[in-house]
Design an enzyme around this catalytic site. Sequence first.
Site, PDB file in Angstrom:
ATOM      1  N   GLY A  78       0.807  -1.189   0.083  1.00 45.33           N
ATOM      2  CA  GLY A  78       0.068   0.011   0.036  1.00 45.33           C
ATOM      3  C   GLY A  78       1.125   1.356   0.096  1.00 45.33           C
ATOM      4  N   ALA A  79       1.892   1.237  -0.807  1.00 39.35           N
ATOM      5  CA  ALA A  79       2.889   2.392  -0.751  1.00 39.35           C
ATOM      6  C   ALA A  79       2.652   3.546  -1.707  1.00 39.35           C
ATOM      7  CB  ALA A  79       4.116   1.864  -1.275  1.00 39.35           C
ATOM      8  N   GLY A  96      -0.591   7.786   1.225  1.00 36.29           N
ATOM      9  CA  GLY A  96      -0.759   8.113   2.757  1.00 36.29           C
ATOM     10  C   GLY A  96       0.269   7.549   3.338  1.00 36.29           C
ATOM     11  N   GLY A 135       1.704   4.757   3.807  1.00 38.01           N
ATOM     12  CA  GLY A 135       2.826   3.658   2.913  1.00 38.01           C
ATOM     13  C   GLY A 135       3.675   4.322   2.306  1.00 38.01           C
ATOM     14  N   SER A 179      -4.442  -1.037  14.491  1.00 38.11           N
ATOM     15  CA  SER A 179      -5.084   0.175  14.938  1.00 38.11           C
ATOM     16  C   SER A 179      -5.629  -0.176  16.560  1.00 38.11           C
ATOM     17  CB  SER A 179      -6.263   0.010  13.986  1.00 38.11           C
ATOM     18  OG  SER A 179      -7.198   1.262  14.302  1.00 38.11           O
ATOM     19  N   TYR A 218     -13.824  -3.544   9.927  1.00 39.48           N
ATOM     20  CA  TYR A 218     -12.376  -3.158   9.970  1.00 39.48           C
ATOM     21  C   TYR A 218     -11.647  -3.316  11.358  1.00 39.48           C
ATOM     22  CZ  TYR A 218      -8.578   0.351  10.454  1.00 39.48           C
ATOM     23  OH  TYR A 218      -7.535   1.209  10.633  1.00 39.48           O
TER      24      TYR A 218
END
Length: 281
Positions: free
Chosen positions: A15-16, A19, A21, A148, A171
Amino acid sequence: MTDLLPHHHTTLVTGATQGLGRGIALDLAARGGTVLLHGRDAGRLAAVAGEVRALGAGGAVRTYAADLADLDEVADLARRVRDAEPRLDALVHNAVAGGGADPLVREVSAQGHELRLAVNHLAPYALTRGLLPLLTVSAPARVVNVASMGQEAVDLDDLLYEREYEGLRAYCRSKLALIMATFALGEELDGSGVTVNALHPAHLMDTAGVRAYGLTPLVGVEEGVRPTVRLVTDPELAGVTGRYFDRFTEKRAHEQAYDVAVRRRLMALTDRWVGAPVPGV
């Protein structure tokens, strides 16, 4: 710049392309390390790779496209990295499926698993399993799971959340599952030279996922970058494994994470769905 990395120190960041990442990848690259960028969109990957190269810090950058909502693509990603990379010193699982723009719409992965569980728990576990041979020969190596503080007990009788669905709760359940997998792998790999830790990077960072759910960001992405990169680079954390951190401080996760019977049941289901591939080990 403190904590410079040798150019051969290689980290894969999922996920780079945006944001947190992207921030993690740029931070590690600025320290001189080689970064492997994962994302779904080739154009975005190329753009971030260009930003890394513009830093001129000396490390290499390579890109890998894959959809983590498809376990077949996850397995293929692991194969491609194993085949192409000489080493892997760190693996940062940052890619995430958030609460969703419409939290009452239950989405599913390519294999039919609930989407948040698939992307936030099954994919990181499968990718770690698939890359264990490379991590092990590169040891000491580190796996960092971006979790999280939002955690909710998983329902093992409805793990795919087919009843009374709500996206943010899905989530939070998936993030607790990820933390339980962190503890399980930490125990399993203890002594192998590969450590596995999880963290809550920062509260309500300014990311697309936070805004998509209609929440107001409280801090910039850089606030989450620093504690995450610490788990990759800090020499004082060498050998520390199977822990959950709230930013820079080790904390207790949701109490269910410490229920050994629940954890074993969760991991048995996870192994069944993922196939628990450990090539070459």
